[in-house]
Write an enzyme that holds these catalytic residues in place. Structure first.
Site, PDB file in Angstrom:
ATOM      1  N   HIS A   1       0.854  -1.183   0.000  1.00  0.00           N
ATOM      2  CA  HIS A   1       0.000   0.000   0.000  1.00  0.00           C
ATOM      3  C   HIS A   1       0.896   1.241   0.000  1.00  0.00           C
ATOM      4  CE1 HIS A   1       0.688  -0.675   4.412  1.00  0.00           C
ATOM      5  NE2 HIS A   1       1.000   0.594   4.306  1.00  0.00           N
TER       6      HIS A   1
HETATM    7  C1  T46 Z   1       3.208   0.761   6.803  1.00  0.00           C
HETATM    8  C2  T46 Z   1       3.997  -0.478   6.991  1.00  0.00           C
HETATM    9  C3  T46 Z   1       5.485  -0.200   7.051  1.00  0.00           C
HETATM   10  C4  T46 Z   1      -3.669  -0.812  13.810  1.00  0.00           C
HETATM   11  O1  T46 Z   1      -4.709  -1.103  14.433  1.00  0.00           O
HETATM   12  N1  T46 Z   1      -2.938   0.281  14.170  1.00  0.00           N
HETATM   13  C5  T46 Z   1      -1.781   0.634  13.532  1.00  0.00           C
HETATM   14  O2  T46 Z   1      -1.164   1.645  13.894  1.00  0.00           O
HETATM   15  C6  T46 Z   1      -1.332  -0.173  12.428  1.00  0.00           C
HETATM   16  C7  T46 Z   1      -0.058   0.183  11.662  1.00  0.00           C
HETATM   17  C8  T46 Z   1      -2.076  -1.261  12.081  1.00  0.00           C
HETATM   18  N2  T46 Z   1      -3.218  -1.583  12.761  1.00  0.00           N
HETATM   19  C9  T46 Z   1      -3.962  -2.792  12.399  1.00  0.00           C
HETATM   20  C10 T46 Z   1      -4.600  -2.765  11.022  1.00  0.00           C
HETATM   21  C11 T46 Z   1      -4.564  -4.213  10.592  1.00  0.00           C
HETATM   22  O3  T46 Z   1      -5.705  -4.879  11.082  1.00  0.00           O
HETATM   23  O4  T46 Z   1      -3.044  -3.889  12.380  1.00  0.00           O
HETATM   24  C12 T46 Z   1      -3.347  -4.782  11.315  1.00  0.00           C
HETATM   25  C13 T46 Z   1      -2.131  -4.977  10.411  1.00  0.00           C
HETATM   26  O5  T46 Z   1      -1.860  -3.735   9.713  1.00  0.00           O
HETATM   27  P1  T46 Z   1      -1.359  -3.691   8.190  1.00  0.00           P
HETATM   28  O6  T46 Z   1      -1.913  -4.835   7.451  1.00  0.00           O
HETATM   29  O7  T46 Z   1      -1.614  -2.324   7.665  1.00  0.00           O
HETATM   30  O8  T46 Z   1       0.230  -3.912   8.404  1.00  0.00           O
HETATM   31  P2  T46 Z   1       1.401  -3.848   7.325  1.00  0.00           P
HETATM   32  O9  T46 Z   1       2.560  -4.535   7.922  1.00  0.00           O
HETATM   33  O10 T46 Z   1       0.937  -4.323   5.994  1.00  0.00           O
HETATM   34  O11 T46 Z   1       1.723  -2.263   7.165  1.00  0.00           O
HETATM   35  C14 T46 Z   1       2.216  -1.521   8.255  1.00  0.00           C
HETATM   36  C15 T46 Z   1       1.475  -0.179   8.373  1.00  0.00           C
HETATM   37  O12 T46 Z   1       0.057  -0.409   8.387  1.00  0.00           O
HETATM   38  C16 T46 Z   1       1.784   0.760   7.243  1.00  0.00           C
HETATM   39  O13 T46 Z   1       1.346   2.062   7.560  1.00  0.00           O
HETATM   40  O14 T46 Z   1       3.649   1.697   6.167  1.00  0.00           O
HETATM   41  O15 T46 Z   1       3.611  -1.282   8.110  1.00  0.00           O
END
Ligand code: T46
Length: 134
Positions: free
Chosen positions: A49
């Site tokens: 993303h």
């Molecule tokens: C990014 C990369 C480097 C939350 O509830 N709070 C938070 O602050 C974050 C970051 C995530 N979440 C929840 C949302 C999803 O249900 O945690 C779950 C996993 O998040 P996500 O799939 O977005 O994680 P990544 O590893 O794909 O991405 C993350 C960050 O979301 C993003 O901003 O730049 O790490």
């Protein structure tokens, strides 16, 4: 590409090493949120993303992982394996994280609280936003 490494001074002595992070000093923004990724499984790819506004600094506290960063016209791959280096990622950069070592702990500092509406989840949407901005 609006990404850069920030060298974080490591205070080392015979006891070990210490790195300090201070907003608007060695971290180029106000820190509104900190999260960390660990216990990643083999072959996973995370991220996939971009963000509309969010700016972040990623630091691998332990182990290593790779980032693929894409601004819509250029793609670069970066290895993060040094806790004295932060990877600063501006907004509107597509990111994918992969090749996590078993022991990887990836910490991320963000300039804003969590906001799902700031995410650009589709690559085609990302390209459209980049083109409209230029
Ligand atoms: C990014 C990369 C480097 C939350 O509830 N709070 C938070 O602050 C974050 C970051 C995530 N979440 C929840 C949302 C999803 O249900 O945690 C779950 C996993 O998040 P996500 O799939 O977005 O994680 P990544 O590893 O794909 O991405 C993350 C960050 O979301 C993003 O901003 O730049 O790490």
């Amino acid at each position: 590409m609006d990404v850069k490494f920030i060298e974080l001074q490591s205070h080392g002595d015979e006891r070990g090493s210490l790195v300090s992070l201070e907003e608007n000093k060695n971290i180029p923004f106000e820190i509104k949120r900190v999260y960390y990724i660990f216990d990643t499984k083999e072959q996973v790819r995370r991220g996939l993303h971009a963000h509309k506004k969010l700016k972040q600094l990623a630091i691998v506290l332990k182990g290593s992982c790779r980032f693929l960063l894409d601004n819509g016209s250029e793609k670069i791959e970066i290895l993060l394996d040094n806790p004295s280096q932060g990877l600063y990622i501006e907004s509107v950069i597509w990111r994918e994280m992969f090749d996590f070592s078993d022991d990887c702990v990836l910490m991320v500092l963000a300039d804003s609280v969590y906001d799902e509406s700031d995410y650009i989840r589709g690559y085609e949407d990302f390209i459209r936003i980049v083109k409209n901005a230029s």
